[in-house]
Design an enzyme around this catalytic site. Sequence first.
Site, PDB file in Angstrom:
ATOM      1  N   ILE A   1     -43.683  -4.398 -19.206  1.00 51.39           N
ATOM      2  CA  ILE A   1     -44.866  -5.084 -19.702  1.00 51.39           C
ATOM      3  C   ILE A   1     -46.042  -4.704 -18.823  1.00 51.39           C
ATOM      4  O   ILE A   1     -45.989  -4.872 -17.600  1.00 51.39           O
ATOM      5  CB  ILE A   1     -44.667  -6.607 -19.706  1.00 51.39           C
ATOM      6  CG1 ILE A   1     -43.582  -7.004 -20.707  1.00 51.39           C
ATOM      7  CG2 ILE A   1     -45.988  -7.318 -20.051  1.00 51.39           C
ATOM      8  CD1 ILE A   1     -43.312  -8.495 -20.780  1.00 51.39           C
TER       9      ILE A   1
ATOM     10  N   ASP B   1     -49.446  -5.695 -17.640  1.00 50.68           N
ATOM     11  CA  ASP B   1     -50.273  -6.902 -17.529  1.00 50.68           C
ATOM     12  C   ASP B   1     -51.612  -6.491 -16.947  1.00 50.68           C
ATOM     13  O   ASP B   1     -51.769  -6.384 -15.729  1.00 50.68           O
ATOM     14  CB  ASP B   1     -49.553  -7.919 -16.640  1.00 50.68           C
ATOM     15  CG  ASP B   1     -50.340  -9.208 -16.469  1.00 50.68           C
ATOM     16  OD1 ASP B   1     -51.206  -9.496 -17.314  1.00 50.68           O
ATOM     17  OD2 ASP B   1     -50.070  -9.934 -15.488  1.00 50.68           O
TER      18      ASP B   1
ATOM     19  N   PHE C   1     -42.445  -4.697 -14.820  1.00 55.85           N
ATOM     20  CA  PHE C   1     -43.754  -5.318 -14.981  1.00 55.85           C
ATOM     21  C   PHE C   1     -44.775  -4.566 -14.141  1.00 55.85           C
ATOM     22  O   PHE C   1     -44.624  -4.441 -12.924  1.00 55.85           O
ATOM     23  CB  PHE C   1     -43.717  -6.788 -14.534  1.00 55.85           C
ATOM     24  CG  PHE C   1     -42.738  -7.616 -15.311  1.00 55.85           C
ATOM     25  CD1 PHE C   1     -43.144  -8.319 -16.431  1.00 55.85           C
ATOM     26  CD2 PHE C   1     -41.393  -7.657 -14.944  1.00 55.85           C
ATOM     27  CE1 PHE C   1     -42.238  -9.059 -17.174  1.00 55.85           C
ATOM     28  CE2 PHE C   1     -40.475  -8.391 -15.677  1.00 55.85           C
ATOM     29  CZ  PHE C   1     -40.898  -9.089 -16.797  1.00 55.85           C
ATOM     30  N   LYS C   2     -45.799  -4.069 -14.802  1.00 52.88           N
ATOM     31  CA  LYS C   2     -46.907  -3.405 -14.112  1.00 52.88           C
ATOM     32  C   LYS C   2     -48.053  -4.412 -14.041  1.00 52.88           C
ATOM     33  O   LYS C   2     -48.683  -4.719 -15.052  1.00 52.88           O
ATOM     34  CB  LYS C   2     -47.324  -2.146 -14.862  1.00 52.88           C
ATOM     35  CG  LYS C   2     -48.459  -1.359 -14.206  1.00 52.88           C
ATOM     36  CD  LYS C   2     -48.881  -0.215 -15.113  1.00 52.88           C
ATOM     37  CE  LYS C   2     -50.033   0.577 -14.521  1.00 52.88           C
ATOM     38  NZ  LYS C   2     -50.559   1.591 -15.460  1.00 52.88           N
ATOM     39  N   ILE C   3     -48.313  -4.901 -12.843  1.00 54.67           N
ATOM     40  CA  ILE C   3     -49.284  -5.971 -12.655  1.00 54.67           C
ATOM     41  C   ILE C   3     -50.604  -5.380 -12.168  1.00 54.67           C
ATOM     42  O   ILE C   3     -50.679  -4.787 -11.095  1.00 54.67           O
ATOM     43  CB  ILE C   3     -48.779  -7.024 -11.653  1.00 54.67           C
ATOM     44  CG1 ILE C   3     -47.408  -7.558 -12.100  1.00 54.67           C
ATOM     45  CG2 ILE C   3     -49.788  -8.146 -11.508  1.00 54.67           C
ATOM     46  CD1 ILE C   3     -47.404  -8.238 -13.450  1.00 54.67           C
TER      47      ILE C   3
END
Length: 310
Positions: free
Chosen positions: A143, A145, A171-173
Amino acid sequence: MGIILADKIYRGVFPVAPTIFDANGRVDLDGQRRAIDFMIDAGSDGICILANFSEQFALTDDERDIVQTTVLEHVAGRIPVIVTTTHFSSLVCAERSRAAQDAGAAMVMVMPPYHGATIRVAERNIHEFYGRVSDAIDIPIMIQDAPVSGTPLSASFLAKLAREVANVSYFKIETAQAASKLRELIELGGDAVVGPWDGEEAITLMPDLDAGATGAMTGGGYPDGIRKIVDAYFAGDAEKAADLYQQWLPLINYENRQCGLAACKALMKEGGVIGSDTIRHPLAPMHPSVRAGLLKVARRLDPLVLRWGK
């Protein structure tokens, strides 16, 4: 409960590959292959294609398909490839994701559904969206983000997705206070969060690593520089990593704040990797003074990109 179907855990530096165009703005597949070869030679642990930094929003569906096929066939398993399959439609995103898996993608990266400045969907529908994409594939979903979606994704909701949607595990924040969000996500998601990753051209890399990030998805111009930092950190030498980060930070900052997605192509053209650094209109070409400033900062570091094609 989420179930991770892939048996490999991906870590390290996975830069975004640009989509290469010729001087007329048409897809340049020979240039695309050279860009990929350079990125592999520069030490990329893997790459991501068709992301926002790849100008995916400026490609036709046919162009997406040919870039995907060309890159995956050319990489031929040398490194894992993440394919961005973002689309507003659950059906279209699921079909794109299945096609990416069938072509050999190791993972897909998907933003939450959004359109324009105002069309958003509720958390329940976002949960269903990722569920439908997950049902279509057997590889991990990352995901992304990031502020561009205009969709707030709390750490608790991301952790819920990790626990409840089978293939959601990376998750790529890229939001404000990314390190704090990563730390909370890891705490809430536990083992379901397989890959908490840093993004945004590594502008927050050190605090994100301190927070527990295990991967970095950066621009594609200097994977060798990012590798030095990440390798030192994962080897347990945080001080060396910090010193290296300070050396590379001016270039990271110049890309992030002055150039955006144009930086990678400008560096690649300067080093003879590609013949044209064209970005698609209506994006404006980089101002010559900005380009000169980028190259001035880069030359102090002697990255491989400036030597690879010469």
